[in-house]
Structure formats: structure tokens, C-alpha cells
Design an enzyme around this catalytic site. Structure first.
Site, PDB file in Angstrom:
ATOM      1  N   HIS A  77      38.781  48.804  56.394  1.00  0.00           N
ATOM      2  CA  HIS A  77      39.248  49.701  57.598  1.00  0.00           C
ATOM      3  C   HIS A  77      39.631  48.517  58.644  1.00  0.00           C
ATOM      4  O   HIS A  77      38.971  47.497  58.738  1.00  0.00           O
ATOM      5  CB  HIS A  77      37.919  50.446  58.248  1.00  0.00           C
ATOM      6  CG  HIS A  77      37.671  51.506  57.387  1.00  0.00           C
ATOM      7  ND1 HIS A  77      37.072  51.785  56.383  1.00  0.00           N
ATOM      8  CD2 HIS A  77      38.237  52.932  57.467  1.00  0.00           C
ATOM      9  CE1 HIS A  77      36.776  52.636  55.876  1.00  0.00           C
ATOM     10  NE2 HIS A  77      37.599  53.744  56.588  1.00  0.00           N
ATOM     11  N   GLU A 114      35.074  40.859  57.944  1.00  0.00           N
ATOM     12  CA  GLU A 114      35.784  40.014  58.835  1.00  0.00           C
ATOM     13  C   GLU A 114      34.986  38.631  59.056  1.00  0.00           C
ATOM     14  O   GLU A 114      35.754  37.568  59.186  1.00  0.00           O
ATOM     15  CB  GLU A 114      35.959  40.769  60.198  1.00  0.00           C
ATOM     16  CG  GLU A 114      36.757  41.819  60.234  1.00  0.00           C
ATOM     17  CD  GLU A 114      36.471  43.275  59.377  1.00  0.00           C
ATOM     18  OE1 GLU A 114      37.311  43.879  58.954  1.00  0.00           O
ATOM     19  OE2 GLU A 114      35.318  43.267  58.989  1.00  0.00           O
ATOM     20  N   ASP A 128      43.456  22.683  52.892  1.00  0.00           N
ATOM     21  CA  ASP A 128      45.115  22.595  52.978  1.00  0.00           C
ATOM     22  C   ASP A 128      45.532  21.279  53.702  1.00  0.00           C
ATOM     23  O   ASP A 128      46.287  20.739  53.061  1.00  0.00           O
ATOM     24  CB  ASP A 128      45.465  23.900  53.497  1.00  0.00           C
ATOM     25  CG  ASP A 128      47.213  23.957  53.506  1.00  0.00           C
ATOM     26  OD1 ASP A 128      47.883  23.700  52.277  1.00  0.00           O
ATOM     27  OD2 ASP A 128      47.614  24.041  54.510  1.00  0.00           O
TER      28      ASP A 128
END
Length: 158
Positions: A77, A114, A128
Site C-alpha cells: 500500500h 518502507e 553502485d
């Protein structure tokens, strides 16, 4: 098939209806680690990476990722996030960085995804930015540490 909230009786994926749940303040704390060569850790800590402040960029990436979690995880959600913190600490003796996130909302469903997403993306951003000097970095032990709020209340990892 055992019935779970994300599947209906026919086994089809569904988004759980949280409309009848009470709005409560919910928090989640998650953490994870990225292990690297000592020289890579030293470069990050001294701010000597040619791409800039690795941890500052990773912090922003983690915050942004927490806000995009429902775009990445199909049955998650969208939540009105009220606070996100992304903190890093160094464990020089094992040449790794710990990322710990705290995410808060006032909502009808938990905020764990989250917090976990923020950790993963912050650590992936470190990877990265540094992969050019250390492709052997390892992201590990990403996990929920604590959650509060909702019907199930408080949960704390032992």
C-alpha cells in the site's frame, strides 16, 4: 493452498483491504550491512571518492526509496510517510558499514517494507558508487529490528 492475506481463496494475488483498520502511529526500524575492502571503506570515510560524498548520496537514495516502496512491491500500500531517517555507522574491524533506518507513518497498515526498502537502496547506492574500485562488496543481514503500532502492537528482534 493455505490462505494468506495477499491471496484470495482461489489463490489469486490481491491487495489486502485495510480500510476497516484503525489509523495508528506506526514505526519500523531496519538495518543491513555492506562489507568491503578496507581501502574502500577508508576512501568513503575520508571523502576521497571522485563521485563525491558516498554516504550523503546513499542517505538521500534511502529516503527517496522509502517513499517509492509501493511502486516497487506490487501488493504494498502507498503510505503517507511522516518521517524517515537513514543513519550509517562504521565497523572498521570487519570493514563494513551498517545502515539503520527509521520510518514513521500514521496509517492503517505497517511501515516495515518502507524501512527495509530504504536500507536496501541505501546499501545498493554505496555499491553502485564504489563498484569501480571494489566489485566484491557484499550486502548482508538486511532485517527488521523493531516495529510499533497497529493491531499486533510492538515487535522487537531478540
Amino acid at each position: 493452498m493455505t490462505h494468506t492475506p495477499h491471496f484470495n481463496q482461489a489463490g489469486e494475488a490481491i491487495m489486502v483491504d485495510v480500510g476497516g483498520k484503525a489509523v495508528t502511529q506506526r514505526t519500523a526500524i531496519a538495518e543491513g550491512y555492506i562489507e568491503m575492502q578496507p581501502s574502500t571503506l577508508n576512501m568513503i570515510l575520508k571523502g576521497e571518492h571522485k563521485k563525491g560524498d558516498v554516504l550523503a548520496v546513499a542517505r538521500i537514495a534511502g529516503i527517496m526509496a522509502s517513499k517509492k516502496t509501493s511502486d516497487l512491491i506490487p501488493l504494498c500500500h502507498p503510505l503517507p510517510i511522516t518521517h524517515v531517517s537513514v543513519e550509517f555507522s562504521t565497523e572498521a574491524e570487519v570493514s563494513r558499514i551498517r545502515c539503520r533506518t527509521l520510518v514513521k507513518t500514521n496509517g492503517q497498515t505497517g511501515i516495515e517494507m518502507e524501512a527495509l526498502t530504504a536500507v536496501q537502496i541505501a546499501l545498493l547506492t554505496i555499491y553502485d558508487m564504489c563498484k569501480g574500485v571494489d566489485r566484491g562488496m557484499t550486502i548482508e543481514a538486511v532485517r527488521l529490528i523493531e516495529k510499533t503500532g497497529g493491531k499486533s502492537g510492538h515487535w522487537l528482534r531478540n
